[in-house]
Design an enzyme around this catalytic site. Structure first.
Site, PDB file in Angstrom:
ATOM      1  N   GLU A 226       0.849  -1.199   0.000  1.00 12.80           N
ATOM      2  CA  GLU A 226       0.000   0.000   0.000  1.00 12.80           C
ATOM      3  C   GLU A 226       0.880   1.243   0.000  1.00 12.80           C
ATOM      4  OE1 GLU A 226      -3.056   2.145   3.210  1.00 12.80           O
ATOM      5  OE2 GLU A 226      -2.568   0.017   3.383  1.00 12.80           O
ATOM      6  N   ASP A 228       0.264   5.104   0.468  1.00 11.89           N
ATOM      7  CA  ASP A 228      -0.689   6.159   0.814  1.00 11.89           C
ATOM      8  C   ASP A 228      -0.161   7.498   0.309  1.00 11.89           C
ATOM      9  OD1 ASP A 228      -2.415   4.430   2.145  1.00 11.89           O
ATOM     10  OD2 ASP A 228      -1.308   4.603   4.018  1.00 11.89           O
ATOM     11  N   GLU A 231      -3.594  11.060   2.925  1.00 14.30           N
ATOM     12  CA  GLU A 231      -4.599  10.799   3.957  1.00 14.30           C
ATOM     13  C   GLU A 231      -4.759  12.104   4.721  1.00 14.30           C
ATOM     14  OE1 GLU A 231      -5.072   6.543   5.395  1.00 14.30           O
ATOM     15  OE2 GLU A 231      -2.933   6.907   5.644  1.00 14.30           O
ATOM     16  N   HIS A 242       3.837   1.550   2.882  1.00 15.92           N
ATOM     17  CA  HIS A 242       3.577   0.284   3.579  1.00 15.92           C
ATOM     18  C   HIS A 242       4.034  -0.853   2.670  1.00 15.92           C
ATOM     19  CE1 HIS A 242       0.899   2.033   6.720  1.00 15.92           C
ATOM     20  NE2 HIS A 242       0.445   2.799   5.746  1.00 15.92           N
TER      21      HIS A 242
END
Length: 763
Positions: A226, A228, A231, A242
């Site tokens: 993942e 990101d 956010e 991640h």
């Protein structure tokens, strides 16, 4: 992200037929019509081209009923129907997934290139959508050595909500080909996974997650890499990597693999990740309403994925963030945490320093570091956009104190200015049901192709107080004072004492002592020129600061940092510089065919009042005289320079070997020094010059001790170092530059093993 997104993105629809759930078969009651969302792909040579893409709602939000009927497979009591779903495969084969009414049921609308996600529509809460390339395939992004750009408006997102844009390694067809029981696929939003290995995904790898299902969670989790990108709510934002140990979507079946509870750091994915949250990293004035990045209005967000050698085949080495708002380019904030260098991007060394400063576990190295994330970017990731609240952690990890009872003065605890009591799902649903987030103008392409760099200055505000000591054996000098930057909208103060002394030795008969002055020279250039278009005038301010001065082999050398500011009221698009003497080395400038210098490649214009930084090394005791003109507009009338030099610096720099047959000269320059858990760490820039008359085709050397980090070098199998991959040889009088960080208060001795004429000599 530290809390499961999916659990709080469930559709809370308790009507007779519409229950939030997932299916693998396809129903016929409601047709699936994907809302169009125009995106763009870009190149530096061809500009940006529109792509006819669309979005699809995640399967977890859809009505699930038995094939050939209308009985809910997932009931309004948050449980599976035991008759229709006694096991995962029976459920997958017997339950059908319906089309979505995007606006009426879920509050999702699109308009050309803009996507709007509403928070609460009727009984529905939040949503998650994916970008489609075709009706049956997710669009797969391969972003290594690329950049990704979008506009976002979080002005209507309060504390406790998260408008997220990110990438995960889902299968392009949603798992339809891999799992025969999955007849729905990407067309109906199946196959979700992320690094939290969420257990609330109702169908994983083609089967219903019915085993051990309780309170909306099953035994299985759905795991994958993942990235990101964004956010945020209007109070805080973060971007986070991640990584995982496996490739693609993976079904975890036990607490150890899933990283559940006390097994968080033994799972297959890095759940904490490596995050860059400006507020958490000591800069509370960077993002938020009315701040440098004003969350009260739309902002353009650029994320660049740089490689070690600037090619598509190099390893991922840095993830850099840039913003544009109100026509100004704003660089990312810098770290302002005691004991941590002032990083402004995600690198392996930043992640290690952040984890150490915040006393957090660092599992990134064990999962392959940024190189592993780069491999995932090569394989390709799916774009996800969502709006959610957080019943597991109240979004405290993004915008408040985490842990909730933590001391806000403890580094890393404060993630934002939100209260610890206003992020609960009951509070945000009751008080902010009409919240929304807007994503628009999504672009991807070559680095530098998706946006126009309108300014080059950083926009950073913050105060740093404390002492920093970086000692290298030798005499010491102390400077104390305040510093106000001159770049655009960047302001800040720095107080404290800084002590640095540098001494280097050379093998052989030469020892170079460093004595020099440190100060600032300020000059202005206001030439009037006449070109084919008529009279043209330009005006710039040139600030030169002597960063270091030394004597090596009887030759005085000086390193100078330069800031050039556009003092006109109009943009400066054409600019040239000439030196009073030829520098030994120059960085962040482009040399033209006529020998003069101009803007670096990444700067096309300099806006009024804006600045850019560059530097050089010269055989001189003081800064060189610079003359400037307006480039092709006409000849220069010269630049007048006035200035003062203040302060003193004493030390020594490593120099040439005493063996005349060895052609190498190695100079190590202290960049920064700090204390980490009582141990001194230092960062050095190193320049190796080939003083010989022949090109140097082989270079190997070792360091006297291990390094914490290094860049622009190749690590060989035997532990030695050599040319970086993009530099096959070093020409006569050519230079190469690299850097390292080490647990040392002195420059680490370099022992050369090749060329043979320098064998076993230390620098």
């Amino acid at each position: 992200m530290t809390s499961s997104r999916t659990q709080d993105l469930l559709v809370l629809l308790f009507g007779t037929l519409i229950i939030g759930a997932v299916s693998q078969q396809v129903g016929t009651a409601t047709p699936e019509n994907h809302p169009s969302l125009t995106t763009q792909t870009c190149t530096k040579s061809g500009g940006c081209t529109n792509q006819a893409t669309s979005i699809v709602l995640d399967a977890n939000w859809r009505w699930l009923h038995n094939v050939g009927g209308y009985t809910n497979c997932y009931t309004d009591s948050n449980t599976w129907d035991p008759t229709l779903c006694p096991d995962g495969l029976t459920c997958a084969n017997g339950c059908a997934l319906e089309g979505a009414q995007y606006q009426a049921t879920y509050g999702i609308t699109t308009s050309n290139s803009e996507l709007n996600l509403g928070f609460k529509t009727g009984s529905n809460v939040g949503s998650r959508v994916y970008l489609l390339e075709s009706p049956t395939q997710y669009k797969i992004f391969k972003l290594k050595n690329r950049e990704f750009t979008f506009d976002v408006d979080v002005s209507n997102l309060p504390c406790g909500l998260n408008g997220a844009l990110y990438f995960v390694e889902m299968q392009a067809d949603g798992g339809k080909a891999a799992y025969p029981s999955n007849k729905a696929g990407a067309q109906y939003g199946t196959g979700y996974c992320d690094a939290q290995c969420p257990h609330d995904i109702k169908f994983i790898s083609g089967q219903a997650n019915v085993n051990g299902w309780s309170n909306g969670l099953g035994q299985w989790g759905s795991c994958c890499v993942e990235m990101d990108i964004w956010e945020a709510n209007k109070m805080s934002t973060a971007y986070t990597t991640h990584t995982c140990t496996m490739t693609g979507q993976y079904k975890c079946t036990n607490a150890n693999d899933c990283g559940d509870g006390g097994n968080r750091y033994t799972g297959v994915c890095d759940k904490d990740g490596c995050d860059f949250n400006s507020y958490r990293l000591g800069n509370s004035s960077f993002f938020g309403p009315g701040k440098i990045i004003d969350s009260g209005s739309k902002v353009t967000v650029i994320t660049q994925f740089h490689t070690t050698d600037g090619t598509d085949t190099g390893d991922l080495s840095e993830i850099r963030r840039i913003y544009i708002q109100n026509g100004k380019t704003i660089q990312n904030s810098k770290v302002n945490v005691p004991g941590v260098p002032q990083y402004d991007s995600i690198t392996d060394s930043f992640c290690a320093a952040e984890k150490t400063a915040f006393a957090n576990a660092n599992v990134l190295p064990s999962m392959g570091g940024l190189k592993a994330m780069g491999a995932a970017l090569d394989r390709g990731l799916t774009l996800v956009m969502s709006l959610w609240d957080d019943s597991a952690a109240d979004m405290l990890w993004l915008d408040s104190l985490d842990p909730k009872d933590g001391n806000p003065s403890t580094p890393g605890v404060a993630r934002g200015s939100c209260s610890t009591t206003t992020g609960s799902t009951s509070y945000v649903r009751a008080n902010f049901p009409n919240s929304n987030v807007k994503f628009s103008n999504i672009k991807s392409g070559e680095i530098g192709s998706t946006f126009t760099d309108t300014t080059t200055s950083g926009s950073q505000t913050g105060t740093q107080t404390g002492s920093q000591t970086g000692s290298q054996t030798g005499s010491q000098g102390t400077t104390t004072g305040s510093h106000a930057t001159t770049s655009g909208s960047q302001t800040g103060t720095q107080t404290g004492s800084q002590t640095g002394a540098q001494t280097g030795s050379q093998t052989g008969s030469q020892t170079g002592s460093q004595t020099g002055s440190q100060g600032t020279t300020t000059g202005s250039s206001k030439p009037s020129t006449t070109g084919s278009g008529g009279p043209v005038s330009c005006s710039v301010k040139i600030d030169q600061t002597v960063a270091s001065a030394w004597n090596s082999g009887g030759v005085d050398q000086v390193q100078v940092n330069v800031i050039i500011t556009n003092t006109m009221t109009t943009p400066l698009s054409s600019f040239e510089l000439a030196f009073s003497a030829t520098p030994v080395s120059i960085w962040s400038l482009t040399q033209k065919a006529d020998g003069k210098y101009t803007f670096p490649a990444w700067i096309s214009t300099l806006s009024p009042g804006e600045s850019f930084n560059w530097g050089y090394i010269a055989n001189s005791k003081t800064a060189l005289t610079l003359t400037s003109n307006c480039g092709s507009d006409g000849p220069s009338t010269g630049a007048s320079q006035t200035g003062t030099q203040t302060g003193s610096q004493t030390g020594s720099a490593t120099g040439s070997s005493g063996d005349a047959s060895c052609p190498l000269k190695i100079t190590q320059t202290l960049v920064n020094s700090w204390q980490s858990e009582g141990v001194t760490q230092s960062q050095y820039d190193v320049v190796i010059k080939n003083q010989g008359t022949q090109s140097l085709g082989s270079l190997q050397f070792k360091f006297a001790q291990g390094l914490d980090d290094f860049w622009s070098l190749t690590l060989n199998a035997d532990g030695s170092y050599g040319f970086p991959s993009w530099l096959p040889s070093l020409s006569s009088n050519g230079e190469m530059e690299f850097g390292y960080i080490a647990h040392s208060s002195e420059p680490v001795s370099i022992e050369v093993t090749s060329p043979s004429s320098c064998s076993n000599q230390s620098f």
